[in-house]
Design a protein around this motif. Structure first.
Motif, PDB file in Angstrom:
ATOM      1  N   LEU A 118       5.567   2.604  -0.785  1.00  0.00           N
ATOM      2  CA  LEU A 118       4.205   3.093  -0.637  1.00  0.00           C
ATOM      3  C   LEU A 118       3.191   1.957  -0.618  1.00  0.00           C
ATOM      4  O   LEU A 118       2.201   2.006   0.126  1.00  0.00           O
ATOM      5  CB  LEU A 118       3.888   4.080  -1.764  1.00  0.00           C
ATOM      6  N   ASP A 119       3.409   0.929  -1.412  1.00  0.00           N
ATOM      7  CA  ASP A 119       2.506  -0.230  -1.397  1.00  0.00           C
ATOM      8  C   ASP A 119       2.550  -0.918  -0.031  1.00  0.00           C
ATOM      9  O   ASP A 119       1.513  -1.351   0.493  1.00  0.00           O
ATOM     10  CB  ASP A 119       2.894  -1.218  -2.493  1.00  0.00           C
ATOM     11  N   ARG A 120       3.757  -0.995   0.546  1.00  0.00           N
ATOM     12  CA  ARG A 120       3.873  -1.617   1.877  1.00  0.00           C
ATOM     13  C   ARG A 120       3.181  -0.751   2.924  1.00  0.00           C
ATOM     14  O   ARG A 120       2.499  -1.271   3.821  1.00  0.00           O
ATOM     15  CB  ARG A 120       5.358  -1.795   2.239  1.00  0.00           C
ATOM     16  N   ALA A 121       3.344   0.569   2.819  1.00  0.00           N
ATOM     17  CA  ALA A 121       2.688   1.478   3.759  1.00  0.00           C
ATOM     18  C   ALA A 121       1.170   1.390   3.626  1.00  0.00           C
ATOM     19  O   ALA A 121       0.448   1.334   4.634  1.00  0.00           O
ATOM     20  CB  ALA A 121       3.163   2.907   3.520  1.00  0.00           C
ATOM     21  N   ALA A 122       0.668   1.367   2.394  1.00  0.00           N
ATOM     22  CA  ALA A 122      -0.773   1.277   2.181  1.00  0.00           C
ATOM     23  C   ALA A 122      -1.330  -0.019   2.763  1.00  0.00           C
ATOM     24  O   ALA A 122      -2.410  -0.022   3.388  1.00  0.00           O
ATOM     25  CB  ALA A 122      -1.081   1.367   0.688  1.00  0.00           C
ATOM     26  N   GLU A 123      -0.614  -1.103   2.576  1.00  0.00           N
ATOM     27  CA  GLU A 123      -1.035  -2.383   3.130  1.00  0.00           C
ATOM     28  C   GLU A 123      -1.134  -2.301   4.655  1.00  0.00           C
ATOM     29  O   GLU A 123      -2.129  -2.750   5.262  1.00  0.00           O
ATOM     30  CB  GLU A 123      -0.042  -3.473   2.719  1.00  0.00           C
ATOM     31  N   TYR A 124      -0.108  -1.717   5.278  1.00  0.00           N
ATOM     32  CA  TYR A 124      -0.107  -1.609   6.743  1.00  0.00           C
ATOM     33  C   TYR A 124      -1.248  -0.699   7.214  1.00  0.00           C
ATOM     34  O   TYR A 124      -1.937  -1.013   8.193  1.00  0.00           O
ATOM     35  CB  TYR A 124       1.232  -1.059   7.227  1.00  0.00           C
ATOM     36  N   LEU A 125      -1.446   0.415   6.550  1.00  0.00           N
ATOM     37  CA  LEU A 125      -2.489   1.364   6.956  1.00  0.00           C
ATOM     38  C   LEU A 125      -3.879   0.764   6.819  1.00  0.00           C
ATOM     39  O   LEU A 125      -4.770   1.050   7.634  1.00  0.00           O
ATOM     40  CB  LEU A 125      -2.367   2.643   6.137  1.00  0.00           C
ATOM     41  N   ARG A 126      -4.094  -0.054   5.802  1.00  0.00           N
ATOM     42  CA  ARG A 126      -5.400  -0.713   5.668  1.00  0.00           C
ATOM     43  C   ARG A 126      -5.626  -1.710   6.800  1.00  0.00           C
ATOM     44  O   ARG A 126      -6.744  -1.858   7.293  1.00  0.00           O
ATOM     45  CB  ARG A 126      -5.497  -1.415   4.307  1.00  0.00           C
ATOM     46  N   GLN A 127      -4.552  -2.391   7.206  1.00  0.00           N
ATOM     47  CA  GLN A 127      -4.671  -3.381   8.269  1.00  0.00           C
ATOM     48  C   GLN A 127      -4.731  -2.754   9.656  1.00  0.00           C
ATOM     49  O   GLN A 127      -5.164  -3.401  10.620  1.00  0.00           O
ATOM     50  CB  GLN A 127      -3.487  -4.357   8.202  1.00  0.00           C
ATOM     51  N   LYS A 152       1.764  11.228  -1.135  1.00  0.00           N
ATOM     52  CA  LYS A 152       0.387  11.390  -0.633  1.00  0.00           C
ATOM     53  C   LYS A 152      -0.621  11.062  -1.727  1.00  0.00           C
ATOM     54  O   LYS A 152      -1.615  10.353  -1.482  1.00  0.00           O
ATOM     55  CB  LYS A 152       0.176  12.803  -0.115  1.00  0.00           C
ATOM     56  N   ASP A 153      -0.384  11.566  -2.937  1.00  0.00           N
ATOM     57  CA  ASP A 153      -1.290  11.283  -4.045  1.00  0.00           C
ATOM     58  C   ASP A 153      -1.386   9.785  -4.311  1.00  0.00           C
ATOM     59  O   ASP A 153      -2.473   9.249  -4.565  1.00  0.00           O
ATOM     60  CB  ASP A 153      -0.824  12.015  -5.309  1.00  0.00           C
ATOM     61  N   TYR A 154      -0.252   9.114  -4.265  1.00  0.00           N
ATOM     62  CA  TYR A 154      -0.216   7.667  -4.526  1.00  0.00           C
ATOM     63  C   TYR A 154      -1.026   6.922  -3.467  1.00  0.00           C
ATOM     64  O   TYR A 154      -1.814   6.018  -3.791  1.00  0.00           O
ATOM     65  CB  TYR A 154       1.237   7.191  -4.535  1.00  0.00           C
ATOM     66  N   LEU A 155      -0.834   7.294  -2.205  1.00  0.00           N
ATOM     67  CA  LEU A 155      -1.546   6.607  -1.119  1.00  0.00           C
ATOM     68  C   LEU A 155      -3.044   6.867  -1.180  1.00  0.00           C
ATOM     69  O   LEU A 155      -3.849   5.956  -0.930  1.00  0.00           O
ATOM     70  CB  LEU A 155      -0.979   7.040   0.231  1.00  0.00           C
ATOM     71  N   THR A 156      -3.439   8.089  -1.488  1.00  0.00           N
ATOM     72  CA  THR A 156      -4.873   8.366  -1.588  1.00  0.00           C
ATOM     73  C   THR A 156      -5.493   7.610  -2.760  1.00  0.00           C
ATOM     74  O   THR A 156      -6.630   7.146  -2.672  1.00  0.00           O
ATOM     75  CB  THR A 156      -5.131   9.882  -1.728  1.00  0.00           C
ATOM     76  N   ASP A 157      -4.738   7.457  -3.843  1.00  0.00           N
ATOM     77  CA  ASP A 157      -5.222   6.644  -4.965  1.00  0.00           C
ATOM     78  C   ASP A 157      -5.396   5.188  -4.566  1.00  0.00           C
ATOM     79  O   ASP A 157      -6.200   4.462  -5.171  1.00  0.00           O
ATOM     80  CB  ASP A 157      -4.259   6.737  -6.152  1.00  0.00           C
ATOM     81  N   LYS A 158      -4.636   4.766  -3.549  1.00  0.00           N
ATOM     82  CA  LYS A 158      -4.747   3.395  -3.043  1.00  0.00           C
ATOM     83  C   LYS A 158      -5.850   3.259  -1.984  1.00  0.00           C
ATOM     84  O   LYS A 158      -6.002   2.206  -1.373  1.00  0.00           O
ATOM     85  CB  LYS A 158      -3.412   2.954  -2.434  1.00  0.00           C
ATOM     86  N   GLY A 159      -6.594   4.347  -1.767  1.00  0.00           N
ATOM     87  CA  GLY A 159      -7.723   4.280  -0.855  1.00  0.00           C
ATOM     88  C   GLY A 159      -7.450   4.733   0.565  1.00  0.00           C
ATOM     89  O   GLY A 159      -8.303   4.568   1.445  1.00  0.00           O
ATOM     90  N   ILE A 160      -6.282   5.312   0.820  1.00  0.00           N
ATOM     91  CA  ILE A 160      -5.949   5.783   2.163  1.00  0.00           C
ATOM     92  C   ILE A 160      -6.528   7.195   2.347  1.00  0.00           C
ATOM     93  O   ILE A 160      -6.328   8.071   1.503  1.00  0.00           O
ATOM     94  CB  ILE A 160      -4.423   5.797   2.393  1.00  0.00           C
ATOM     95  N   ASP A 161      -7.221   7.395   3.449  1.00  0.00           N
ATOM     96  CA  ASP A 161      -7.821   8.691   3.756  1.00  0.00           C
ATOM     97  C   ASP A 161      -6.728   9.757   3.855  1.00  0.00           C
ATOM     98  O   ASP A 161      -5.795   9.612   4.646  1.00  0.00           O
ATOM     99  CB  ASP A 161      -8.572   8.592   5.093  1.00  0.00           C
ATOM    100  N   PRO A 162      -6.820  10.839   3.084  1.00  0.00           N
ATOM    101  CA  PRO A 162      -5.786  11.882   3.145  1.00  0.00           C
ATOM    102  C   PRO A 162      -5.646  12.513   4.524  1.00  0.00           C
ATOM    103  O   PRO A 162      -4.598  13.096   4.827  1.00  0.00           O
ATOM    104  CB  PRO A 162      -6.239  12.905   2.091  1.00  0.00           C
ATOM    105  N   GLU A 163      -6.689  12.401   5.365  1.00  0.00           N
ATOM    106  CA  GLU A 163      -6.607  12.942   6.722  1.00  0.00           C
ATOM    107  C   GLU A 163      -5.608  12.170   7.576  1.00  0.00           C
ATOM    108  O   GLU A 163      -5.169  12.670   8.618  1.00  0.00           O
ATOM    109  CB  GLU A 163      -7.986  12.894   7.383  1.00  0.00           C
TER     110      GLU A 163
END
Length: 248
Positions: A118-127, A152-163
């Motif tokens: 999830l941390d790797r996914a969040a990093e990619y999604l931010r970039q 999903k909860d973890y990613l949204t906590d990392k600032g990823i838009d739930p949409e």
């Protein structure tokens, strides 16, 4: 004490100690027991060698056993070489979609293996702000919620838009993770990244291609060094299983 007896004993003890370490470090599966069994087996073999019991075993039988061991070790080395290749995927930018494969969820949140993904996914999604993702995984008997929901909860906590996050909460293994996620894609040739841990990437990518994803790339996440050897041996058996079942 002969050299063979010494080395069998040393490796037997090391295997047992490693299995105990994996267990105490919080392994989420019972696979640590494989190291205990292998370690005890090596120590028993050392004892048989020291007692000269092997000398009374017919030579054809010893040659057969040695041949089986050599072939197994050869298959292990070849398979692990392919698994290691998965550590170094291309990580292309600008993919349309990520598929983040599920793993164990605990009462306090994602397991360490899943958190790495999830941390790797969040990093990619931010970039890559135009990329959306599919989080995939059902609820296991020992999990408080579905893996997809926890992800999903973890990613949204990392600032990823739930949409940007699509849930797939029916899959119970890697094949279903990819098959059910594919059904949520507009087409099989959408530029898609598979996010999973480095040791799992080779099998996940092979399954994805077998499932018909034609424009798929690997986005490897790291893994805990303590568990890496354990996970790579476990992955060997997973690869063999999926090859025999025609999943790869």
């Amino acid at each position: 004490m002969s050299a063979s007896v010494l080395w069998l004993t040393v490796f037997g003890i090391l295997f047992i100690l490693y299995g105990i370490t994996v267990r105490l470090a919080g392994s989420g599966t019972m696979f640590f027991a494989v190291w205990l069994v292998m370690g005890c087996g090596l120590i028993v073999l050392a004892m048989l060698n020291r007692s000269r019991f092997i000398e009374y075993v017919p030579r054809p039988a010893t040659l057969l056993v040695k041949g089986v061991i050599v072939l197994w070790l050869l298959s292990l080395c070849i398979c692990e070489a392919f698994i290691l290749r998965g550590f170094y995927n291309s990580n292309p930018e600008g993919l349309d979609c990520l598929i983040v494969l599920g793993a164990q969820v605990r009462e306090d949140g994602p397991s360490k293996v899943l958190a790495f993904r999830l941390d790797r996914a969040a990093e990619y999604l931010r970039q890559n702000p135009d990329t959306y993702c599919i989080v995939t995984g059902a609820q296991g008997y020992n999990e408080p919620v579905s893996e997809a929901e926890a992800m999903k909860d973890y990613l949204t906590d990392k600032g990823i838009d739930p949409e940007r996050i699509i849930l797939e909460d029916k899959a119970v293994n890697t094949i279903q993770n990819i098959r059910f996620s594919k059904e949520k894609l507009p087409s099989a040739d959408v530029p898609t990244g598979i996010v999973t841990n480095n040791f799992h990437m080779f099998r996940a990518m092979s399954i994805a291609r077998k499932q018909g994803l034609t424009n798929v790339s690997g986005i490897p996440a790291p893994s805990d060094p303590i568990f890496l050897v354990n996970n790579m041996l476990r992955e060997y058996f997973g690869v063999v299983k999926d090859l025999l079942k025609g999943n790869m």
